[in-house]
Design an enzyme around this catalytic site. Structure first.
Site, PDB file in Angstrom:
ATOM      1  N   ASP A 128      43.866 -25.903  45.351  1.00 14.09           N
ATOM      2  CA  ASP A 128      43.545 -26.668  44.153  1.00 14.09           C
ATOM      3  C   ASP A 128      43.906 -28.132  44.399  1.00 14.09           C
ATOM      4  O   ASP A 128      45.052 -28.433  44.772  1.00 14.09           O
ATOM      5  CB  ASP A 128      44.360 -26.109  42.986  1.00 14.09           C
ATOM      6  CG  ASP A 128      43.935 -26.632  41.636  1.00 14.09           C
ATOM      7  OD1 ASP A 128      43.459 -27.789  41.558  1.00 14.09           O
ATOM      8  OD2 ASP A 128      44.099 -25.896  40.641  1.00 14.09           O
ATOM      9  N   VAL A 129      42.944 -29.044  44.195  1.00 11.74           N
ATOM     10  CA  VAL A 129      43.219 -30.458  44.453  1.00 11.74           C
ATOM     11  C   VAL A 129      44.274 -31.024  43.512  1.00 11.74           C
ATOM     12  O   VAL A 129      44.816 -32.104  43.766  1.00 11.74           O
ATOM     13  CB  VAL A 129      41.938 -31.318  44.382  1.00 11.74           C
ATOM     14  CG1 VAL A 129      40.967 -30.928  45.475  1.00 11.74           C
ATOM     15  CG2 VAL A 129      41.291 -31.242  43.005  1.00 11.74           C
ATOM     16  N   THR A 151      22.254 -29.738  42.642  1.00  9.01           N
ATOM     17  CA  THR A 151      23.483 -28.974  42.797  1.00  9.01           C
ATOM     18  C   THR A 151      23.741 -28.149  41.550  1.00  9.01           C
ATOM     19  O   THR A 151      23.080 -28.325  40.521  1.00  9.01           O
ATOM     20  CB  THR A 151      24.688 -29.907  43.011  1.00  9.01           C
ATOM     21  OG1 THR A 151      24.836 -30.716  41.829  1.00  9.01           O
ATOM     22  CG2 THR A 151      24.511 -30.809  44.233  1.00  9.01           C
ATOM     23  N   ASP A 169      38.517 -25.774  48.876  1.00  3.86           N
ATOM     24  CA  ASP A 169      37.920 -25.564  47.550  1.00  3.86           C
ATOM     25  C   ASP A 169      38.827 -24.664  46.735  1.00  3.86           C
ATOM     26  O   ASP A 169      39.524 -23.799  47.282  1.00  3.86           O
ATOM     27  CB  ASP A 169      36.532 -24.933  47.668  1.00  3.86           C
ATOM     28  CG  ASP A 169      35.683 -25.184  46.431  1.00  3.86           C
ATOM     29  OD1 ASP A 169      34.791 -26.058  46.491  1.00  3.86           O
ATOM     30  OD2 ASP A 169      35.910 -24.524  45.395  1.00  3.86           O
ATOM     31  N   TYR A 208      33.271 -38.087  31.390  1.00  2.00           N
ATOM     32  CA  TYR A 208      32.825 -38.102  32.785  1.00  2.00           C
ATOM     33  C   TYR A 208      32.634 -39.538  33.251  1.00  2.00           C
ATOM     34  O   TYR A 208      33.023 -39.890  34.375  1.00  2.00           O
ATOM     35  CB  TYR A 208      31.523 -37.303  32.904  1.00  2.00           C
ATOM     36  CG  TYR A 208      31.029 -37.122  34.317  1.00  2.00           C
ATOM     37  CD1 TYR A 208      31.709 -36.306  35.216  1.00  2.00           C
ATOM     38  CD2 TYR A 208      29.861 -37.750  34.753  1.00  2.00           C
ATOM     39  CE1 TYR A 208      31.247 -36.119  36.512  1.00  2.00           C
ATOM     40  CE2 TYR A 208      29.401 -37.578  36.042  1.00  2.00           C
ATOM     41  CZ  TYR A 208      30.092 -36.759  36.920  1.00  2.00           C
ATOM     42  OH  TYR A 208      29.626 -36.587  38.207  1.00  2.00           O
ATOM     43  N   LYS A 211      34.764 -41.182  36.444  1.00  2.00           N
ATOM     44  CA  LYS A 211      34.114 -41.735  37.635  1.00  2.00           C
ATOM     45  C   LYS A 211      34.376 -43.233  37.761  1.00  2.00           C
ATOM     46  O   LYS A 211      34.479 -43.757  38.881  1.00  2.00           O
ATOM     47  CB  LYS A 211      32.619 -41.422  37.608  1.00  2.00           C
ATOM     48  CG  LYS A 211      32.312 -39.946  37.849  1.00  2.00           C
ATOM     49  CD  LYS A 211      32.924 -39.442  39.149  1.00  2.00           C
ATOM     50  CE  LYS A 211      32.534 -38.008  39.463  1.00  2.00           C
ATOM     51  NZ  LYS A 211      33.130 -37.539  40.742  1.00  2.00           N
TER      52      LYS A 211
END
Length: 267
Positions: free
Chosen positions: A75-76, A206, A40, A171, A175
């Site tokens: 960090d991705v 969440t 993460d 968004y 996706k």
């Protein structure tokens, strides 16, 4: 579990692991005997209008599973950092069996033409490039397993990948891109024994859902439940159950497609 991480255990790398669905995936895999490298970023980022997961949350997850979870702050968007996470998993077990791309952020709340560059960049750099970066780091290790091999790459998409949601065009686009990436990756992997799938959750309890409610000016996230045929919000553990099943060898027939863990979402 009382054992030291070592060879012979099923091993996974999971991004977005500090909380939410990512953390639930880590917990379920750990409970099932997997060794998990939990990744993460553990800091807030430009373009994201709410607090992200913290190093404290990631460490608490690892402390609950001291023999099963290896926490990594990374960090991705950083390809090299994900390659290091994959190599960490490999060093501890000698193989990599699954990778789960759960890192993503929410941004929007206005029409597309009012979306800022910072919001757009966060959505795509974390939610799409991050998935691609994990695939580029993990798939070579999945393919390095001896034949007949099995390996699993799973990415978190969303109901937003299949519907146009109001004031969330960026968004939606990110996706949709995840689903397209998975379908292309699965085709690249044809005949290898390694599969690629996406899971599209519905409204799940969440921090990201709380952020979504704030974008819409909603006081209670429970208002999203009216879009579910289940007529309730989903729990992270319910979505994690689908993700973790796809990580197992019994999911060998599922690739290049989407599992809709969405409570029967209707727009």
């Amino acid at each position: 579990m009382g054992s030291t991480p070592g060879s012979g255990r099923r091993t996974a790398v999971v991004t977005g692991a500090a909380r939410g669905i990512g953390a639930a995936v880590v917990e379920r895999l750990a409970a099932d005997g997997w060794l998990v490298v939990a990744v993460d970023v553990c800091r807030d980022l430009p373009g994201v209008g709410y607090p992200l997961g913290t190093e404290k949350e990631l460490d608490a997850l690892a402390e609950r599973w001291p023999d099963a979870v290896l926490p990594v702050v990374a960090d991705v968007r950083d390809q090299a950092a994900l390659e290091d996470a994959v190599e960490l998993a490999h060093r501890h077990s000698g193989e990599l069996h699954a990778a789960v791309a759960a890192a993503a952020v929410m941004a929007g709340g206005r029409p597309l033409w009012e979306t800022t560059d910072a919001e757009w960049d966060a959505l795509f750099e974390i939610g799409v490039r991050g998935v691609a970066n994990l695939a580029r780091a993990a798939v070579p290790r999945l393919l390095a397993r001896p034949e007949p091999r099995s390996g699993r790459f799973v990415a978190l998409a969303s109901t937003a990948a299949h519907h146009g949601l109001w004031h969330l065009a960026g968004y939606n686009a990110a996706k949709h891109a995840v689903v397209g990436l998975i379908r292309g990756l699965a085709t690249d992997l044809r005949g290898t024994g390694v599969t690629a799938t996406a899971v599209s959750p519905g409204s799940t309890r969440t921090a990201m859902l709380r952020a979504s409610a704030d974008l819409y000016g909603l006081d209670d996230t429970a208002e999203f439940a009216r879009h579910h045929r289940l007529e309730r919000l989903l729990e992270p553990e319910e979505v994690a159950a689908a993700v973790c099943w796809l990580c197992g060898e019994e999911a060998s027939a599922i690739t290049g497609t989407v599992v809709h863990a969405d409570g029967g979402f209707t727009p």
